[in-house]
Scaffold this motif. Structure first.
Motif, mmCIF file in Angstrom:
data_model
loop_
_atom_site.group_PDB
_atom_site.id
_atom_site.type_symbol
_atom_site.label_atom_id
_atom_site.label_comp_id
_atom_site.label_asym_id
_atom_site.label_seq_id
_atom_site.Cartn_x
_atom_site.Cartn_y
_atom_site.Cartn_z
ATOM 1 N N GLN A 161 0.881 -1.114 -0.257
ATOM 2 C CA GLN A 161 -0.207 0.028 0.078
ATOM 3 C C GLN A 161 1.013 1.173 -0.060
ATOM 4 N N LEU A 162 2.029 1.219 0.693
ATOM 5 C CA LEU A 162 2.788 2.452 0.915
ATOM 6 C C LEU A 162 3.417 2.516 -0.543
ATOM 7 N N ILE A 163 3.940 1.660 -1.296
ATOM 8 C CA ILE A 163 4.588 1.663 -2.769
ATOM 9 C C ILE A 163 3.400 2.206 -3.510
ATOM 10 N N LEU A 164 2.380 1.826 -3.407
ATOM 11 C CA LEU A 164 1.244 2.159 -4.317
ATOM 12 C C LEU A 164 0.767 3.610 -4.111
ATOM 13 N N ALA A 165 0.812 3.981 -2.773
ATOM 14 C CA ALA A 165 0.688 5.539 -2.320
ATOM 15 C C ALA A 165 1.713 6.316 -3.154
ATOM 16 N N GLU A 166 2.619 6.004 -2.944
ATOM 17 C CA GLU A 166 3.875 6.632 -3.594
ATOM 18 C C GLU A 166 4.020 6.889 -5.144
ATOM 19 N N LYS A 167 3.340 5.697 -5.720
ATOM 20 C CA LYS A 167 3.151 5.700 -7.140
ATOM 21 C C LYS A 167 2.191 6.601 -7.493
ATOM 22 N N ARG A 168 1.051 6.656 -6.940
ATOM 23 C CA ARG A 168 -0.012 7.657 -6.982
ATOM 24 C C ARG A 168 0.350 9.219 -6.969
ATOM 25 N N THR A 169 1.485 9.421 -5.947
ATOM 26 C CA THR A 169 2.014 10.754 -5.718
ATOM 27 C C THR A 169 2.854 10.941 -7.001
ATOM 28 N N SER A 170 3.551 10.117 -7.555
ATOM 29 C CA SER A 170 4.239 10.389 -8.953
ATOM 30 C C SER A 170 3.368 10.550 -9.972
ATOM 31 N N LEU A 171 2.248 9.942 -9.956
ATOM 32 C CA LEU A 171 1.141 9.985 -11.051
ATOM 33 C C LEU A 171 0.603 11.678 -11.146
ATOM 34 N N ALA A 172 0.575 11.946 -9.810
ATOM 35 C CA ALA A 172 -0.102 13.614 -9.606
ATOM 36 C C ALA A 172 1.025 14.545 -9.869
ATOM 37 N N ALA A 173 2.287 14.107 -9.711
ATOM 38 C CA ALA A 173 3.395 14.869 -10.112
ATOM 39 C C ALA A 173 3.508 14.988 -11.824
ATOM 40 N N MET A 174 3.221 13.711 -12.245
ATOM 41 C CA MET A 174 3.279 13.687 -13.865
ATOM 42 C C MET A 174 2.153 14.418 -14.446
ATOM 43 N N ARG A 175 1.064 14.641 -13.770
ATOM 44 C CA ARG A 175 -0.118 15.336 -14.412
ATOM 45 C C ARG A 175 0.194 16.549 -14.283
ATOM 46 N N THR A 176 0.752 17.059 -13.239
ATOM 47 C CA THR A 176 1.288 18.590 -12.946
ATOM 48 C C THR A 176 2.145 19.011 -13.980
ATOM 49 N N GLY A 177 3.030 18.087 -14.130
ATOM 50 C CA GLY A 177 4.026 18.386 -15.366
ATOM 51 C C GLY A 177 3.431 18.539 -16.683
ATOM 52 N N ILE A 178 2.698 17.806 -17.110
ATOM 53 C CA ILE A 178 1.852 17.726 -18.161
ATOM 54 C C ILE A 178 1.140 19.009 -18.449
ATOM 55 N N ALA A 179 0.695 19.555 -17.204
ATOM 56 C CA ALA A 179 -0.273 20.848 -17.247
ATOM 57 C C ALA A 179 0.810 21.986 -17.657
ATOM 58 N N VAL A 180 1.829 22.077 -16.793
ATOM 59 C CA VAL A 180 2.847 22.956 -16.822
ATOM 60 C C VAL A 180 3.705 23.030 -18.357
ATOM 61 N N PHE A 181 3.707 22.032 -18.798
ATOM 62 C CA PHE A 181 4.319 21.577 -20.248
ATOM 63 C C PHE A 181 3.386 22.471 -21.289
ATOM 64 N N VAL A 182 2.089 22.049 -21.003
ATOM 65 C CA VAL A 182 0.986 22.347 -22.155
ATOM 66 C C VAL A 182 0.636 24.000 -21.935
ATOM 67 N N LEU A 183 0.957 24.503 -20.872
ATOM 68 C CA LEU A 183 0.510 25.911 -20.655
ATOM 69 C C LEU A 183 1.347 26.752 -21.746
ATOM 70 N N PRO A 184 2.732 26.801 -21.790
ATOM 71 C CA PRO A 184 3.522 27.435 -22.755
ATOM 72 C C PRO A 184 2.862 27.168 -24.140
ATOM 73 N N LEU A 185 2.523 26.131 -24.550
ATOM 74 C CA LEU A 185 2.080 25.809 -25.806
ATOM 75 C C LEU A 185 0.831 26.471 -26.507
ATOM 76 N N SER A 186 -0.072 26.316 -25.346
ATOM 77 C CA SER A 186 -1.335 27.200 -25.488
ATOM 78 C C SER A 186 -1.145 28.541 -25.698
ATOM 79 N N VAL A 187 -0.199 29.430 -24.958
ATOM 80 C CA VAL A 187 0.061 30.555 -25.015
ATOM 81 C C VAL A 187 0.728 30.909 -26.468
ATOM 82 N N LEU A 188 1.547 30.208 -26.887
ATOM 83 C CA LEU A 188 2.260 30.153 -28.226
ATOM 84 C C LEU A 188 1.112 30.078 -29.500
ATOM 85 N N GLY A 189 0.156 29.225 -29.059
ATOM 86 C CA GLY A 189 -0.823 28.924 -30.171
ATOM 87 C C GLY A 189 -1.769 30.200 -30.370
ATOM 88 N N VAL A 190 -2.067 31.124 -28.960
ATOM 89 C CA VAL A 190 -2.851 32.368 -29.015
ATOM 90 C C VAL A 190 -1.900 33.266 -29.649
#
Length: 128
Positions: A35-64
């Motif tokens: 359970q501890l390992i799976l919780a840490e994996k969920r935390t990494s998935l949340a960090a990846m989701r944040t990274g994708i959002a941070v990565f996509v923001l400049p691309l949308s600004v450039l598109g505008v």
């Protein structure tokens, strides 16, 4: 102290399987470790989701900026575009770093879960 189902060698990511043959590890301890390992994996998935959002923001600004480029002259707004481009590049680098870090952690947690399943057959029933 009971043996762990895995152990780190010299602080690196190289791990060696140390399956204990004794029943000293209770089922609850093994499940809690999974359970501890799976919780840490969920935390990494949340960090990846944040990274994708941070990565996509400049691309949308450039598109505008590209879509509205016929309404302004680039040379007149160059003092604004250069700092914006630097900031967007920094956000792209930060997003890439967050995604890379999260993926490497997810792979490490997958290896640990695989080792736990290999050492303890009861976990194989619950985890894919």
């Amino acid at each position: 102290m009971a043996k762990r189902p895995y152990r780190m060698i010299n602080g690196s990511d190289n791990q060696e399987n140390v399956c204990s043959g004794s029943s000293a590890d209770s089922d609850a301890l093994i499940i809690n470790e999974a359970q501890l390992i799976l919780a840490e994996k969920r935390t990494s998935l949340a960090a990846m989701r944040t990274g994708i959002a941070v990565f996509v923001l400049p691309l949308s600004v450039l598109g505008v900026l590209i879509a509205t480029s016929r309404y302004y002259d680039v040379l007149h707004v160059l003092p604004l575009i250069v700092p914006l481009a630097v900031m967007l590049l920094a956000l792209i680098i930060l997003g890439s770093y967050l995604i890379y870090r999260a993926l490497s952690n997810i792979h490490r947690y997958d290896r640990l879960i695989h080792q736990l399943k290999a050492c303890h057959s009861k976990l194989s029933e619950f985890l894919d």
